[in-house]
Design a protein around this motif. Structure first.
Motif, mmCIF file in Angstrom:
data_model
loop_
_atom_site.group_PDB
_atom_site.id
_atom_site.type_symbol
_atom_site.label_atom_id
_atom_site.label_comp_id
_atom_site.label_asym_id
_atom_site.label_seq_id
_atom_site.Cartn_x
_atom_site.Cartn_y
_atom_site.Cartn_z
ATOM 1 N N ASP A 158 0.814 -1.231 0.000
ATOM 2 C CA ASP A 158 0.000 0.000 0.000
ATOM 3 C C ASP A 158 0.844 1.276 0.000
ATOM 4 O OD1 ASP A 158 0.727 -0.102 2.589
ATOM 5 O OD2 ASP A 158 -1.279 -0.241 3.446
ATOM 6 N N ASN A 159 2.167 1.138 0.078
ATOM 7 C CA ASN A 159 3.013 2.325 -0.111
ATOM 8 C C ASN A 159 3.020 2.768 -1.569
ATOM 9 O OD1 ASN A 159 4.043 3.083 2.381
ATOM 10 N ND2 ASN A 159 5.441 1.335 2.353
ATOM 11 N N PHE A 160 2.622 1.837 -2.448
ATOM 12 C CA PHE A 160 2.666 2.151 -3.884
ATOM 13 C C PHE A 160 1.267 2.292 -4.487
ATOM 14 C CE2 PHE A 160 6.717 -0.121 -3.131
ATOM 15 C CZ PHE A 160 7.563 0.940 -3.376
ATOM 16 N N TYR A 161 0.287 2.628 -3.653
ATOM 17 C CA TYR A 161 -1.055 2.862 -4.181
ATOM 18 C C TYR A 161 -1.029 3.913 -5.301
ATOM 19 C CZ TYR A 161 -3.962 0.335 -0.795
ATOM 20 O OH TYR A 161 -4.594 -0.626 -0.076
ATOM 21 N N TYR A 162 -0.102 4.857 -5.126
ATOM 22 C CA TYR A 162 -0.048 5.952 -6.103
ATOM 23 C C TYR A 162 0.343 5.463 -7.502
ATOM 24 C CZ TYR A 162 5.047 5.852 -5.438
ATOM 25 O OH TYR A 162 6.363 5.462 -5.382
ATOM 26 N N SER A 163 0.821 4.239 -7.586
ATOM 27 C CA SER A 163 1.315 3.773 -8.888
ATOM 28 C C SER A 163 0.215 3.169 -9.757
ATOM 29 C CB SER A 163 2.449 2.767 -8.702
ATOM 30 O OG SER A 163 1.917 1.555 -8.216
ATOM 31 N N SER A 164 -1.036 3.491 -9.460
ATOM 32 C CA SER A 164 -2.175 2.960 -10.231
ATOM 33 C C SER A 164 -1.971 1.465 -10.474
ATOM 34 C CB SER A 164 -2.334 3.687 -11.564
ATOM 35 O OG SER A 164 -2.539 5.040 -11.336
ATOM 36 N N GLN A 165 -1.959 0.724 -9.387
ATOM 37 C CA GLN A 165 -1.593 -0.702 -9.476
ATOM 38 C C GLN A 165 -2.516 -1.504 -10.395
ATOM 39 O OE1 GLN A 165 -1.645 -0.126 -5.451
ATOM 40 N NE2 GLN A 165 0.273 -1.137 -4.974
ATOM 41 N N ALA A 166 -3.750 -0.998 -10.571
ATOM 42 C CA ALA A 166 -4.706 -1.759 -11.390
ATOM 43 C C ALA A 166 -4.473 -1.583 -12.892
ATOM 44 C CB ALA A 166 -6.127 -1.333 -11.044
ATOM 45 N N TYR A 167 -3.621 -0.639 -13.265
ATOM 46 C CA TYR A 167 -3.354 -0.447 -14.696
ATOM 47 C C TYR A 167 -2.777 -1.724 -15.306
ATOM 48 C CZ TYR A 167 -4.037 4.599 -15.417
ATOM 49 O OH TYR A 167 -4.568 5.836 -15.592
ATOM 50 N N GLN A 247 1.335 7.279 -27.108
ATOM 51 C CA GLN A 247 1.422 5.915 -27.637
ATOM 52 C C GLN A 247 0.009 5.315 -27.729
ATOM 53 O OE1 GLN A 247 3.500 7.305 -25.445
ATOM 54 N NE2 GLN A 247 5.330 7.232 -26.700
ATOM 55 N N LEU A 248 -0.815 5.614 -26.720
ATOM 56 C CA LEU A 248 -2.193 5.120 -26.759
ATOM 57 C C LEU A 248 -2.951 5.796 -27.912
ATOM 58 C CD1 LEU A 248 -4.148 3.237 -25.243
ATOM 59 C CD2 LEU A 248 -4.954 5.216 -23.983
ATOM 60 N N GLY A 249 -2.678 7.088 -28.113
ATOM 61 C CA GLY A 249 -3.293 7.812 -29.229
ATOM 62 C C GLY A 249 -2.938 7.154 -30.557
ATOM 63 N N TYR A 250 -1.691 6.731 -30.672
ATOM 64 C CA TYR A 250 -1.228 6.050 -31.895
ATOM 65 C C TYR A 250 -1.985 4.729 -32.080
ATOM 66 C CZ TYR A 250 1.899 2.976 -34.553
ATOM 67 O OH TYR A 250 2.416 2.062 -35.440
ATOM 68 N N ILE A 251 -2.127 4.004 -30.975
ATOM 69 C CA ILE A 251 -2.816 2.710 -31.035
ATOM 70 C C ILE A 251 -4.273 2.916 -31.468
ATOM 71 C CG2 ILE A 251 -3.661 0.806 -29.570
ATOM 72 C CD1 ILE A 251 -0.982 1.199 -27.954
ATOM 73 N N LEU A 280 -7.391 -4.208 -30.713
ATOM 74 C CA LEU A 280 -8.161 -3.864 -29.512
ATOM 75 C C LEU A 280 -7.641 -4.635 -28.300
ATOM 76 C CD1 LEU A 280 -11.794 -3.760 -30.969
ATOM 77 C CD2 LEU A 280 -10.390 -1.820 -30.253
ATOM 78 N N GLY A 281 -7.319 -5.905 -28.539
ATOM 79 C CA GLY A 281 -6.767 -6.713 -27.441
ATOM 80 C C GLY A 281 -5.480 -6.092 -26.927
ATOM 81 N N ILE A 286 -2.568 -1.770 -22.542
ATOM 82 C CA ILE A 286 -1.770 -0.558 -22.359
ATOM 83 C C ILE A 286 -2.316 0.322 -21.239
ATOM 84 C CG2 ILE A 286 -0.840 1.529 -23.506
ATOM 85 C CD1 ILE A 286 0.288 -1.155 -24.546
ATOM 86 N N LYS A 287 -3.601 0.719 -21.380
ATOM 87 C CA LYS A 287 -4.163 1.636 -20.387
ATOM 88 C C LYS A 287 -5.655 1.407 -20.276
ATOM 89 C CE LYS A 287 -2.844 6.106 -18.977
ATOM 90 N NZ LYS A 287 -2.845 7.532 -19.182
ATOM 91 N N ASN A 288 -6.207 1.685 -19.108
ATOM 92 C CA ASN A 288 -7.644 1.470 -18.907
ATOM 93 C C ASN A 288 -8.513 2.308 -19.834
ATOM 94 O OD1 ASN A 288 -7.089 -0.323 -16.941
ATOM 95 N ND2 ASN A 288 -7.456 1.072 -15.240
ATOM 96 N N GLU A 289 -7.968 3.439 -20.277
ATOM 97 C CA GLU A 289 -8.761 4.320 -21.148
ATOM 98 C C GLU A 289 -9.123 3.650 -22.469
ATOM 99 O OE1 GLU A 289 -6.337 5.245 -19.225
ATOM 100 O OE2 GLU A 289 -6.357 7.388 -18.759
ATOM 101 N N ALA A 290 -8.474 2.523 -22.755
ATOM 102 C CA ALA A 290 -8.781 1.822 -24.005
ATOM 103 C C ALA A 290 -10.097 1.049 -23.910
ATOM 104 C CB ALA A 290 -7.639 0.866 -24.349
#
Lengths: 460, 206
Positions: A158-167, A247-251, A280-281, A286-290
């Motif tokens: 939990d010290n690394f919660y800031y690292s968006s662990q779910a990404y 990079q996500l924009g490129y994808i 798409l897969g 890459i990122k949740n925004e996908a």
């Protein structure tokens, strides 16, 4: 000094690494999508092969990660694989040599482009890592993947919660593989891998311009337009600062263009859905925004297939390709069963009081949209072109085919509004800190739409 | 009929505007190359890293120095909503979690070693006895400033509680054991970056 920067072990390995992914993609296209490859110009092939090379490579290393076999990859294995890939490419290329159009002018423009972006490449090799997300998320996870036997201890710390662990782990996995090859951590030269996404995006725009307007405009003018699109300050800054939004924009752009080809070229209907599924897969790694992008793209695919093939035929033909989403589902299952937190968990229904946020978010979007300091005049001009040529197409009754693309773009933008509506964090702080990065996801799509609207008007 | 050639000057004009701004970045991109040319470090990586505003911290991490981190700046700007939210979800109790750029760098450079942040109070009361010669203390608070403050004449006249007096005495003992290490001046000026907040490095000398 320049030679020292280029000809040192770590730099040479990152060049080989990027080259390997590129060749992997070229082989993939030559084997599975030969017709598509032969039809394309050099720049489209370079860009699509970079994309699919990354997709295939990411899937492979994800499976190695799942089966805890990442140690399998080291420099010797990599060199062996590279050798096989190069031989395979030479073989495939020679086999199709007669059919592949490789113009001299394209090679000259390729060299021009690389020369033009040399300062950017040099900077990507000689800059230290400093941006927030790179250190908080992507490169920290890459370090953990490289150093730790098991990433779980990091993801549950939990010290690394800031690292968006779910990404998802797509990008950190690729970086960690590079660390394995050099057997060290070098977060400087690995940025070359990121800048190659930017260069591939410029290849894609140039390739598309040639594809659409070769007969209308001179190549030199198309070259200038492409550079003009690519050298806005925001693209340059995010090309290699350790963020993955460009990079996500490129994808997104690659998938978007494939959906366009699918809709407009019915004769090639049989292979585009496969490519789109694969893309798409990969985007979901890459990122949740996908996720909203993938959802609406699959919806478009289903509707289109229902109209053209019949939904049953579509499922018969392409059901297998849904398995491309397995890494995404695996990761979702993995993080939920291991209680790796995501701020969206359990917050999906917006509350009534938050509705006022919509207006503020809209205003922020609008102000950002017309920020010429960041985006130059390109975004405004592209919007005007879409409105103007869109109106012509509407009057001519030719806009129907472009509606799915508009739907995807619209849905993607709406999804950001939705996130700001439900976020449990102070949304203004989140809005201000993330808006320009969000824009990077869909600006390339707007440029693409402008190009396509102009092309279709001229064509009709 | 509008001919396509009529658009050319417009396209070239737009390109030149964009290129004007790009050339600004282009120059800055080569800045690092010029800076590292004459540096005497064993590796190219370190040459480049020596221009990182947090170079000294990277160096301690690289040399595996025993390091303590004093984190005092608990301003709203440093509040990490992400972590605060997750911790609240976990325990039901809201406990603010602070994350500054300095902390982020320390966590990154030292990983997998965890350098947990401490308050100055904790260092003085809890950890002081365990400090060894050569240990490093990185602080976002300038200890010299407090030292100067408590040594001014006017401070002597300020009424203090016994607890405050004890704190100051312990601080003095602590401070006398330290030597401030300089943070080297970096010549590299990154484009589009806010200047980092100052941080202070001390070494335990006795």
């Amino acid at each position: 000094m320049m030679l020292n920067v280029i000809f040192n072990k770590d730099s040479l390995i990152i060049f080989s690494f990027v080259f390997f992914i590129q060749i992997l993609g070229l082989n993939f296209l030559l084997i599975f999508f030969k017709k598509f490859f032969i039809r394309n110009n050099l720049f489209l092939n370079l860009s699509y092969s970079w994309f699919f090379g990354n997709a295939i490579f990411s899937f492979l290393i994800f499976f190695l990660f799942v089966f805890k076999k990442l140690n399998f990859l080291n420099l010797n294995i990599f060199l062996g694989l590279s050798f096989i890939m190069i031989i395979l490419f030479i073989f495939l290329f020679l086999k199709e040599k007669r059919k592949i159009k490789l113009k001299k002018s394209s090679l000259i423009y390729f060299i021009f482009k690389i020369i033009f972006f040399i300062p950017l490449i040099v900077e990507s090799l000689t800059s230290f890592l400093i941006s927030w997300d790179s250190l908080a998320i992507w490169f920290l996870k890459a370090k953990a993947l490289y150093l730790d036997q098991d990433i779980m201890s990091f993801l549950k710390n939990d010290n690394f919660y800031y690292s968006s662990q779910a990404y998802p782990l797509g990008i950190p996995l690729v970086i960690s593989i590079y660390y394995r090859l050099i057997n060290n951590i070098n977060d400087q030269v690995v940025q070359f891998y990121f800048v190659w996404f930017f260069i591939s995006m410029s290849f894609l725009f140039f390739g598309l311009m040639i594809y659409f307007f070769e007969k209308t405009f001179s190549k030199f003018i198309l070259f200038l337009i492409t550079l003009n699109l690519m050298i806005s300050s925001i693209f340059i800054i995010y090309s290699h600062n350790g963020y993955v939004d460009l990079q996500l924009g490129y994808i997104f752009l690659i998938i978007f263009s494939l959906i366009y080809f699918l809709i407009t070229e019915k004769e090639n209907y049989f292979f585009y859905p496969k490519m789109i599924f694969l893309g798409l897969g990969y985007s979901l790694m890459i990122k949740n925004e996908a996720l909203p992008f993938a959802l609406v793209s699959v919806f478009v695919l289903l509707v289109f297939s229902f109209l053209n093939l019949g939904i049953l035929n579509f499922f018969k033909k392409y059901l297998f390709y849904f398995s491309i989403f397995l890494p995404f589902f695996y990761w979702e299952f993995y993080r939920r069963t291991n209680l790796i937190p995501s701020f969206l968990d359990g917050n999906l229904i917006p509350i009534k009081e938050n509705l006022t946020r919509l207006k503020v978010t809209f205003n922020y979007f609008l102000i950002e949209y017309f920020n010429t300091y960041k985006y130059g005049l390109n975004l405004i001009i592209a919007t005007l072109l879409i409105i103007f040529f869109g109106t012509i197409l509407l009057y001519k009754g030719k806009i129907k085919k472009l509606l799915p693309l508009l739907l995807i773009l619209f849905f993607q933008i709406i999804s950001y509004f939705y996130v700001f509506l439900i976020t449990p964090f102070p949304y203004l702080i989140q809005l201000e800190s993330s808006l320009e990065r969000i824009f990077l996801h869909f600006i390339p799509l707007i440029y693409f739409l402008a190009i396509v609207f102009v092309f279709r008007t001229i064509e009709n | 009929m509008i001919r396509r050639n009529y658009f050319y000057p417009l396209i070239i004009f737009l390109f030149l505007i964009s290129f004007h701004f790009y050339s600004f970045y282009q120059k800055s991109f080569l800045q690092m190359m010029n800076l590292i040319k004459d540096k005497k470090y064993p590796t190219l990586y370190e040459k480049i890293q020596s221009e990182n505003p947090y170079y000294e911290i990277w160096l301690f991490a690289k040399n595996n120095k025993n390091t303590y981190f004093i984190f005092e700046d608990k301003s709203d700007k440093n509040l990490d909503y992400n972590t605060t939210y997750f911790k609240q979800k976990q325990t039901g109790e809201k406990k603010n979690y602070y994350l500054s750029e300095l902390k982020l760098k320390i966590y990154y450079f030292f990983y997998p070693k965890e350098i947990k942040p401490k308050s100055l109070w904790e260092i003085i009361y809890v950890y002081q006895d365990g400090l060894k010669k050569g240990d490093i203390i990185i602080s976002d608070y300038e200890l010299d400033e407090y030292w100067e403050k408590i040594n001014t004449q006017s401070y002597a006249y300020v009424r203090k509680t016994p607890l405050e007096e004890e704190y100051d005495k312990k601080f003095k003992d602590f401070y006398k054991r330290l030597k401030r290490l300089p943070v080297s001046k970096k010549k590299f000026i990154p484009v589009n970056r806010h200047p980092e907040k100052p941080y202070y490095i001390y070494q335990v000398v006795n």
